[in-house]
Design an enzyme around this catalytic site. Structure first.
Site, PDB file in Angstrom:
ATOM      1  N   CYS A 151     -10.146  -8.744  -6.905  1.00 26.59           N
ATOM      2  CA  CYS A 151     -11.584  -8.663  -7.185  1.00 26.59           C
ATOM      3  C   CYS A 151     -11.755  -8.205  -8.640  1.00 26.59           C
ATOM      4  O   CYS A 151     -11.188  -7.185  -9.036  1.00 26.59           O
ATOM      5  CB  CYS A 151     -12.263  -7.683  -6.229  1.00 26.59           C
ATOM      6  SG  CYS A 151     -12.028  -8.122  -4.491  1.00 26.59           S
ATOM      7  N   CYS A 198      -2.739  -4.379  -5.308  1.00 23.52           N
ATOM      8  CA  CYS A 198      -3.511  -5.177  -4.350  1.00 23.52           C
ATOM      9  C   CYS A 198      -3.458  -6.629  -4.784  1.00 23.52           C
ATOM     10  O   CYS A 198      -3.457  -6.925  -5.983  1.00 23.52           O
ATOM     11  CB  CYS A 198      -4.968  -4.700  -4.311  1.00 23.52           C
ATOM     12  SG  CYS A 198      -5.993  -5.524  -3.056  1.00 23.52           S
ATOM     13  N   GLY A 233      -5.169  -1.191  -2.286  1.00 24.82           N
ATOM     14  CA  GLY A 233      -4.635  -2.161  -1.340  1.00 24.82           C
ATOM     15  C   GLY A 233      -5.633  -2.723  -0.356  1.00 24.82           C
ATOM     16  O   GLY A 233      -6.723  -2.177  -0.148  1.00 24.82           O
ATOM     17  N   HIS A 288     -20.513  -7.710  -1.130  1.00 23.45           N
ATOM     18  CA  HIS A 288     -20.852  -7.734  -2.560  1.00 23.45           C
ATOM     19  C   HIS A 288     -21.725  -8.906  -3.014  1.00 23.45           C
ATOM     20  O   HIS A 288     -22.224  -8.896  -4.144  1.00 23.45           O
ATOM     21  CB  HIS A 288     -19.606  -7.649  -3.449  1.00 23.45           C
ATOM     22  CG  HIS A 288     -18.717  -6.480  -3.133  1.00 23.45           C
ATOM     23  ND1 HIS A 288     -19.197  -5.197  -3.023  1.00 23.45           N
ATOM     24  CD2 HIS A 288     -17.386  -6.400  -2.889  1.00 23.45           C
ATOM     25  CE1 HIS A 288     -18.182  -4.373  -2.731  1.00 23.45           C
ATOM     26  NE2 HIS A 288     -17.084  -5.071  -2.635  1.00 23.45           N
ATOM     27  N   GLU A 295      -2.279   6.309  -5.073  1.00 25.44           N
ATOM     28  CA  GLU A 295      -3.191   7.445  -5.145  1.00 25.44           C
ATOM     29  C   GLU A 295      -3.931   7.642  -3.827  1.00 25.44           C
ATOM     30  O   GLU A 295      -4.164   6.690  -3.082  1.00 25.44           O
ATOM     31  CB  GLU A 295      -4.227   7.218  -6.262  1.00 25.44           C
ATOM     32  CG  GLU A 295      -3.579   7.032  -7.618  1.00 25.44           C
ATOM     33  CD  GLU A 295      -4.579   6.860  -8.768  1.00 25.44           C
ATOM     34  OE1 GLU A 295      -4.183   7.131  -9.899  1.00 25.44           O
ATOM     35  OE2 GLU A 295      -5.729   6.451  -8.526  1.00 25.44           O
TER      36      GLU A 295
HETATM   37  N1  SAH Z   1      -9.309  -3.720  -0.054  1.00 29.78           N
HETATM   38  C1  SAH Z   1     -10.336  -2.992   0.627  1.00 29.78           C
HETATM   39  C2  SAH Z   1     -10.484  -1.561   0.107  1.00 29.78           C
HETATM   40  C3  SAH Z   1     -10.988  -1.527  -1.289  1.00 29.78           C
HETATM   41  S1  SAH Z   1     -11.746  -0.096  -1.974  1.00 29.78           S
HETATM   42  C4  SAH Z   1     -11.654  -3.705   0.440  1.00 29.78           C
HETATM   43  O1  SAH Z   1     -11.773  -4.521  -0.446  1.00 29.78           O
HETATM   44  O2  SAH Z   1     -12.564  -3.461   1.212  1.00 29.78           O
HETATM   45  C5  SAH Z   1     -13.198   0.201  -1.114  1.00 29.78           C
HETATM   46  C6  SAH Z   1     -14.471  -0.414  -1.671  1.00 29.78           C
HETATM   47  O3  SAH Z   1     -14.662  -0.150  -3.064  1.00 29.78           O
HETATM   48  C7  SAH Z   1     -14.516  -1.904  -1.514  1.00 29.78           C
HETATM   49  O4  SAH Z   1     -15.752  -2.270  -0.963  1.00 29.78           O
HETATM   50  C8  SAH Z   1     -14.410  -2.385  -2.923  1.00 29.78           C
HETATM   51  O5  SAH Z   1     -14.937  -3.672  -3.107  1.00 29.78           O
HETATM   52  C9  SAH Z   1     -15.191  -1.320  -3.657  1.00 29.78           C
HETATM   53  N2  SAH Z   1     -14.987  -1.320  -5.100  1.00 29.78           N
HETATM   54  C10 SAH Z   1     -13.959  -1.835  -5.796  1.00 29.78           C
HETATM   55  N3  SAH Z   1     -14.138  -1.654  -7.114  1.00 29.78           N
HETATM   56  C11 SAH Z   1     -15.303  -1.002  -7.267  1.00 29.78           C
HETATM   57  C12 SAH Z   1     -16.032  -0.511  -8.407  1.00 29.78           C
HETATM   58  N4  SAH Z   1     -15.565  -0.682  -9.629  1.00 29.78           N
HETATM   59  N5  SAH Z   1     -17.189   0.121  -8.179  1.00 29.78           N
HETATM   60  C13 SAH Z   1     -17.647   0.292  -6.913  1.00 29.78           C
HETATM   61  N6  SAH Z   1     -17.017  -0.131  -5.815  1.00 29.78           N
HETATM   62  C14 SAH Z   1     -15.861  -0.786  -5.986  1.00 29.78           C
END
Ligand code: SAH
Length: 385
Positions: free
Chosen positions: A143, A139, A198, A257, A119
């Protein structure tokens, strides 16, 4: 073929399990956007054509955003189809688009050549247009609050598959398919964020290739400013250092985080390899090398990581490394299927922000565009949609 896709229900990672090596699958066809300009010339010659045709093809693709032979009237009719088949194969096919914000946010679901789904999200603001791209199908970073992470890693995307998402967004902007913005603002993609599906730094070669295609001057590339590009990472320290050495000053965003290892081990499992301090040191080195202010992403999760003492600890850790090198981007947690967590209460969120500001850290809450269409941070999970 989609039948060869791994069954997500059997591929879900165990809690904390990290996957670095992408499963081997058939490579996507080679595309002009995979290649540096000199390689394009060689590829055109290998097809038995004159080398200068590579430049013409590049201009069609990167400047005119055209990839259909009918529109390439400067190329002899007899060779158009062959050149397009050899260098501009269609790599991403639209499956569906969903819009929000009265058409100013568009989520696109794409099918790749082997059936994998990814997407991208295009967001139009008054004076800029941001596209959030995917760099992997799924990915491997796992997380627990992120929908993509829960699906596991299907495969790495190629450079051209990443670039194609940006070119497609640029095309749909030109065609008036993304609403909003001011009349006189130029209709081009100004920002690209690697925040879709990813972990781009785990697919380093393809990601840096895409960054080069985006920033190379037209007609070799899209001619974007590196400043408009943001690489977001869980904190793969060797990848951050490698990126710093490339000499392309894109913005780095670190998904922190949590400021303490105990909690971050749970929220961002890569922390078991590279600790909070190691990730922050790498982020600071990135700032030193590029002069670009680093962004710290912090999804605020109710009663999990939103305590005042954690804001203080974060402020202290950032200030211990210097001043003016970083800003914090708290993200109200977006809901994901099966997650037990919710966003912090607004008052708690505000307090967290104020605490950080009291430490002198510039802090801005990220808008949650697209959350109602499952297009916001952490909600992209096309693999099973
Ligand atoms: N793999 C990369 C890109 C991920 S998406 C990374 O981890 O940085 C971009 C951001 O969205 C990241 O900071 C990720 O931790 C955050 N993210 C993931 N799930 C989320 C959620 N449910 N609510 C808010 N942010 C989220």
């Amino acid at each position: 073929m989609s039948t060869s896709l791994p069954d997500p229900s059997t591929q879900r990672p165990r809690p904390g399990q990290l996957t670095f090596a992408a499963p081997r699958r058939g490579k996507p066809p080679q595309h002009l956007a995979d290649l540096a300009p000199a390689e394009r010339k060689a590829a055109v010659e290998a097809l038995g054509h004159k080398g200068f045709r590579a430049k013409q093809l590049s201009a069609h693709y990167f400047e005119r955003l055209v990839d259909s032979p009918e529109e390439m009237t400067d190329l002899p009719k007899a060779i158009r189809d062959e050149l397009v088949a050899g260098l501009l194969p269609q790599l991403i096919t639209p499956v569906r688009t969903v819009t929000a914000d009265e058409g100013a946010t568009v989520k696109s679901v794409w099918r790749l050549h082997d059936g994998a789904l990814v997407e991208s999200v295009t967001m139009r603001y008054p004076n800029r247009v941001t596209i959030c791209v995917s760099s992997q199908a799924g990915c491997g970073m796992n997380c627990p609050f992120c929908a993509t992470g829960q699906e596991g890693l299907t495969r790495n995307m190629s450079t051209a598959e990443i670039v194609e998402q940006v070119v497609a967004a640029a095309r749909s902007l030109r065609c008036g398919e993304v609403a909003g913005g001011s009349e006189d603002a130029p209709l081009r993609v100004s920002n690209v964020v690697f925040m879709g599906m990813g972990e781009a730094l785990a697919n380093y070669k393809a990601a840096i290739g895409a960054i080069r295609r985006l920033t190379d001057k037209a007609p070799d590339g899209l001619g974007m400013s590196a400043r408009g590009i943001t690489m977001s990472t869980v904190g793969l320290v060797p990848g951050i250092d490698k990126l710093a050495a490339e000499g392309i000053p894109v913005t780095l965003a670190l998904s922190l985080h949590a400021p303490d290892d105990e909690l971050r081990n749970e929220l961002v499992p890569i922390n078991t390899r590279w600790k909070v301090d190691e990730a922050l040191d790498a982020a600071y080195r990135y700032f030193e090398a590029t002069g670009r202010r680093v962004s710290i992403e912090y999804a605020l999760i109710k009663d999990i990581n939103d305590h005042a003492w954690r804001a203080d600890l974060l402020g202290d850790k950032l200030n211990a490394r210097g001043r003016g090198w970083v800003h914090v981007n708290p993200i109200p947690l977006n809901p994901t299927p099966g997650s037990k967590w919710t966003a912090s209460r607004k008052g708690v969120e505000q307090q967290f922000v104020e605490r950080l500001r009291a430490h002198g850290i510039p802090t801005t809450i990220r808008d949650t565009r697209g959350s109602e269409i499952d297009g916001a941070c952490g909600q992209l999970a096309a693999a099973t949609a």
